[in-house]
Write a protein that holds these residues in place. Structure first.
Motif: not given
Length: 287
Positions: A199, A204-205, A208, A234, A236, A238-239, A242-243
């Motif tokens: 994560e 992932w940044d 996002a 999606m 995931q 935790h994403l 971030k989005i």
């Protein structure tokens, strides 16, 4: 009891279902998306057990939705070569002489949320499926937003993240949303599937940032009351935060919007939104 057929046709699997007028799912089956010859025989075998009034289809694409076109009901320029120029509606019509509703898989998911889920109380919404591919659908007052064809939101150009050296995975466009943020793009960039990536990995940044750009562009173009982000990527969870954070930063207080956790949301129907949407479209084909 009135029974309706539904087909959520995805790039990796077909989900077929029988439902009633209340959109209750009575029986469902999952069939691998291999070739039309193999897959459609299994679809037919499933529906042959029932007396169905209509069928609703939500299909991967691109598809031809223009009823005046000679290729209406076809899957057209898909990268899945076995399905290229496949007459989906015509093939089903040869099996069953019933009305058939035909739209994109992402439109079907949006319609499911509009009829039975998180979009029930809004007049306008946009749904993105972010998975093997990326597609988007929009609705305004119960009607899909369409013109020459259905929207291809997944292929909008996006600005590259300053730390991203990835050249993209789309064979058509170098830096489109699908080519930079789909499941295969993540796997090609990192070398492993998203579900195996930690994560806190910086990828992932980057992902996002791309999805937030798409959401912001959508807000500028269509000004929907709600944006729903679904699909395998999606999962995931935790994403999503971030989005939302990236969206707020990109917006920079330019557009006055509802609270971000209400404006950008996850689907609410436990991955049944697509098949429920297909059932709802099938029901509405029954005149």
């Amino acid at each position: 009891m009135a029974l309706y057929g539904a087909i959520e046709a995805g790039g990796t699997k077909f989900v077929c279902a029988i439902g009633d007028a209340q959109l209750n799912i009575i029986e469902t089956i999952t069939i691998p998306t291999t070739t039309p010859e193999e897959t459609m025989v299994k679809v037919q075998s499933f529906f042959d057990k029932y007396e169905i009034l209509t069928i609703g289809i939500g299909s991967f694409g691109p598809i031809d939705i223009n009823k005046e076109s000679k290729t209406y009901g076809f899957i057209t320029s898909t990268p899945k070569t076995a399905w290229k120029n496949f007459d989906f509606v015509g093939t089903l019509k040869a099996y069953y002489d019933v009305p058939i509703a035909f739209t994109t898989d992402v439109n079907a998911s949006l319609y499911g949320e509009y009829k039975a889920g998180i979009a029930k109380n809004v007049d306008s919404a946009v749904y993105y499926t972010i998975g093997t591919g990326i597609g988007g659908g929009a609705m305004l007052k119960g009607r899909f937003v369409e013109g020459l064809s259905h929207p291809e939101m997944g292929h909008m150009n996006i600005s590259l993240h300053k730390d991203d050296q990835f050249e993209g995975s789309c064979p058509y466009h170098q830096n489109c949303l699908e080519g930079m943020a789909s499941g295969p793009a993540i796997e090609k960039r990192v070398g492993t599937e998203g579900k195996f990536i930690q994560e806190d990995d910086e990828v992932w940044d980057i992902i996002a940032y791309y999805i937030a750009q798409a959401a912001f562009n959508t807000t500028l173009l269509l000004s929907p009351e709600l944006i729903i982000l679904g699909g395998g990527v999606m999962h995931q969870h935790h994403l999503l935060d971030k989005i939302r954070d990236q969206f707020v930063e990109i917006n920079n207080s330019y557009i006055n919007l509802p609270p971000i956790d209400q404006y950008i949301a996850e689907p609410s129907l436990e991955d049944k939104q697509g098949i429920i949407g297909c059932l709802a479209l099938a029901k509405e084909e029954h005149k």
